[in-house]
Design a protein around this motif. Structure first.
Motif, PDB file in Angstrom:
ATOM      1  N   VAL A 255       0.718  -1.270  -0.052  1.00 45.96           N
ATOM      2  CA  VAL A 255       0.142  -0.113   0.080  1.00 45.96           C
ATOM      3  C   VAL A 255       0.860   1.312  -0.136  1.00 45.96           C
ATOM      4  CG1 VAL A 255      -1.536   1.188   1.416  1.00 45.96           C
ATOM      5  CG2 VAL A 255      -1.825  -1.039   1.067  1.00 45.96           C
ATOM      6  N   VAL A 256       1.824   1.408   0.790  1.00 43.17           N
ATOM      7  CA  VAL A 256       2.780   2.539   0.892  1.00 43.17           C
ATOM      8  C   VAL A 256       3.387   2.664  -0.358  1.00 43.17           C
ATOM      9  CG1 VAL A 256       4.840   3.501   1.908  1.00 43.17           C
ATOM     10  CG2 VAL A 256       3.016   2.292   3.344  1.00 43.17           C
TER      11      VAL A 256
ATOM     12  N   LEU B 250       8.341  -1.369   8.946  1.00 47.17           N
ATOM     13  CA  LEU B 250       8.566  -0.755   7.710  1.00 47.17           C
ATOM     14  C   LEU B 250       9.897   0.018   7.655  1.00 47.17           C
ATOM     15  CD1 LEU B 250       5.116   1.064   6.940  1.00 47.17           C
ATOM     16  CD2 LEU B 250       5.996  -0.865   5.957  1.00 47.17           C
ATOM     17  N   SER B 251      10.630   0.266   6.594  1.00 49.24           N
ATOM     18  CA  SER B 251      11.759   0.679   6.488  1.00 49.24           C
ATOM     19  C   SER B 251      11.722   2.384   6.888  1.00 49.24           C
ATOM     20  CB  SER B 251      12.338   0.848   5.092  1.00 49.24           C
ATOM     21  OG  SER B 251      11.492   1.580   4.231  1.00 49.24           O
ATOM     22  N   GLU B 252      12.671   2.879   7.423  1.00 48.71           N
ATOM     23  CA  GLU B 252      12.363   4.404   7.881  1.00 48.71           C
ATOM     24  C   GLU B 252      11.828   5.262   6.718  1.00 48.71           C
ATOM     25  OE1 GLU B 252      15.071   7.908   9.750  1.00 48.71           O
ATOM     26  OE2 GLU B 252      15.860   6.180   9.291  1.00 48.71           O
ATOM     27  N   GLY B 253      12.005   4.805   5.515  1.00 53.26           N
ATOM     28  CA  GLY B 253      11.566   5.637   4.372  1.00 53.26           C
ATOM     29  C   GLY B 253      10.095   5.472   4.203  1.00 53.26           C
ATOM     30  N   ASP B 254       9.705   4.243   4.273  1.00 54.69           N
ATOM     31  CA  ASP B 254       8.377   3.848   4.105  1.00 54.69           C
ATOM     32  C   ASP B 254       7.395   4.290   5.341  1.00 54.69           C
ATOM     33  OD1 ASP B 254       8.628   2.704   1.782  1.00 54.69           O
ATOM     34  OD2 ASP B 254       8.494   0.708   2.326  1.00 54.69           O
ATOM     35  N   ARG B 255       8.155   4.166   6.403  1.00 49.96           N
ATOM     36  CA  ARG B 255       7.577   4.603   7.762  1.00 49.96           C
ATOM     37  C   ARG B 255       6.983   6.094   7.682  1.00 49.96           C
ATOM     38  NH1 ARG B 255      10.490   1.999  10.954  1.00 49.96           N
ATOM     39  NH2 ARG B 255      11.743   3.860  11.617  1.00 49.96           N
ATOM     40  N   SER B 256       7.816   6.973   6.936  1.00 46.96           N
ATOM     41  CA  SER B 256       7.503   8.385   7.035  1.00 46.96           C
ATOM     42  C   SER B 256       6.187   8.590   6.438  1.00 46.96           C
ATOM     43  CB  SER B 256       8.807   9.099   6.348  1.00 46.96           C
ATOM     44  OG  SER B 256       8.750   8.770   4.980  1.00 46.96           O
TER      45      SER B 256
END
Length: 413
Positions: A162-163, A194-200
């Motif tokens: 989804v992200v 999630l990776s830090e980038g996706d979590r943002s």
């Protein structure tokens, strides 16, 4: 007492600019995820459908004369939710529903469901289904005590997809993720992994009376990355949502349900766009959860696995496959099940009996007087504890339906 349906009547014609997305919107979307939407909402990668079309398809598949069977732990009113959302006004009028998935696998003990909502304000809400009435669903909740469960792994893969799609079309921070019961646990687990980038891109995580995590399986440090974005709610009587450890403190809210049925999201009381604040967790639910947690904590991870595998096999041996079966078997089936588990001491049997009795007994509404009382009178210590719980709940809120139970017991005994 007002609930999510009243909220839709109050604010259904206000768009999200006028009344921003709030905790009641979250609960409504989480509740929709319990509906059997196969052939109603497209699967991942197959597009989406408007709310109005989804509501029409659902009525065609499950007319009022033959509503979907949602189990004893879900309000039958949930069947009306899509139609009410579609008819209440413009708030959800332009919403799209897609990426519907459901899994029930006896082999892996996985019970999973998910759906994605594209809201009119351009944001996305991912709802993970909570525990249904299946035995797999309840055992998977308990299996959180010794492993990462299949639903958690599935939820992470789903949220990543989804992200990834959202990043192509949307700005940062436009994805909300949540669920009720186990669904909230899946939301927290997936968002934290999630990776830090996706979590943002995750704006908020919504956990509605959701079980926590065991430190030996999921480190508390790994959850800190989402704490500031996490909302956790629990009713005053909370069993499922008080299992294991949480990374954030819950907000106690009021429910019009009785006992374990306070867990039912449709019973949560609302005022405008907020839940009505509760006082504190009831002593009776605290005792049930503490006893169960102590039973789990007394074993190492392999020991917990053996205990729950033995329980699962014993329930199946007695012909118990869901909560309905557990209720229908009553005392004979429950006692036979507990006695057949050699790894349980008499004290542990009592703890597990009380825990299962709390789940099954609390899920009965109008029939509780006729169905539970005659059986529960044979339960010895379990019945004495149940009576104490009933008395406590009646003192806390005499206006609730348990007052009727007290009256019938008085004249029936």
């Amino acid at each position: 007492m007002a609930d999510m349906f009243d909220y839709l009547d109050w604010f259904g014609d206000f768009d999200f600019e006028t009344v921003p997305f709030n905790e009641v919107d979250n609960l409504i979307l989480a509740q929709v995820s319990y509906l059997p939407l196969l052939d109603v909402v497209p699967a991942p990668g197959e597009g989406s459908v408007s709310l109005a079309e989804a509501a029409n398809r659902y009525v065609e598949k499950f007319p009022s004369s033959a509503p979907a069977r949602l189990g004893p732990l879900l309000s039958a009113r949930t069947n009306d939710l899509l139609g009410h959302m579609a008819s209440c006004g413009r708030r959800y009028a332009d919403m799209q529903l897609g990426a519907y998935e459901e899994v029930l696998d006896e082999g892996t003990h996985e019970q999973f469901g998910a759906i994605t909502f594209e809201l009119p304000d351009g944001s996305i809400y991912v709802a993970f289904r909570g525990t249904d009435s299946s035995l797999e669903g309840w055992l998977e909740d308990c299996e959180i005590s010794y492993k990462v469960i299949p639903s958690q792994t599935h939820a992470l893969a789903y949220l990543r997809a989804v992200v990834a799609a959202a990043k192509k079309t949307d700005g940062q921070g436009q994805v909300r993720v949540g669920g009720h019961s186990k669904g909230g646990n899946l939301a927290a687990y997936a968002a934290s992994r999630l990776s830090e980038g996706d979590r943002s891109h995750i704006r908020e995580v919504w956990c509605n009376d959701s079980p926590g995590f065991c430190d030996e399986v999921v480190s508390p440090d790994s959850l800190r990355c989402i704490c500031e974005r996490t909302h956790l709610f629990t009713p005053e009587y909370s069993v499922v949502g008080s299992l294991f450890n949480h990374a954030v403190m819950p907000r106690i809210i009021q429910s019009s349900g009785v006992g374990v049925m306070e867990h039912s999201a449709v019973e949560w009381q609302v005022m405008r766009g907020s839940f009505i604040e509760g006082r504190q967790r009831s002593d009776s639910s605290v005792r049930v959860v503490q006893a169960f947690n102590q039973l789990i904590d007394s074993r190492d991870l392999p020991g917990r696995r053996k205990l729950l595998d033995d329980l699962y096999e014993a329930l199946h041996a007695q012909g118990i496959y869901d909560i309905d079966d557990m209720m229908s078997r009553g005392l004979p089936g429950l006692n036979a099940t507990m006695t057949s588990i050699n790894s349980l001491t008499p004290e542990d049997r009592q703890t597990m009996t009380n825990f299962l009795l709390g789940i099954a007994g609390g899920s009965i509404s109008g029939a509780v007087n006729d169905a539970v009382a005659p059986v529960a009178q044979q339960l010895g210590e379990a019945w004495e504890d149940a009576k104490a719980t009933m008395q406590e709940r009646m003192r806390e809120n005499a206006a609730k339906a348990l007052q009727n139970l007290q009256s019938r017991q008085h004249f029936g005994e």
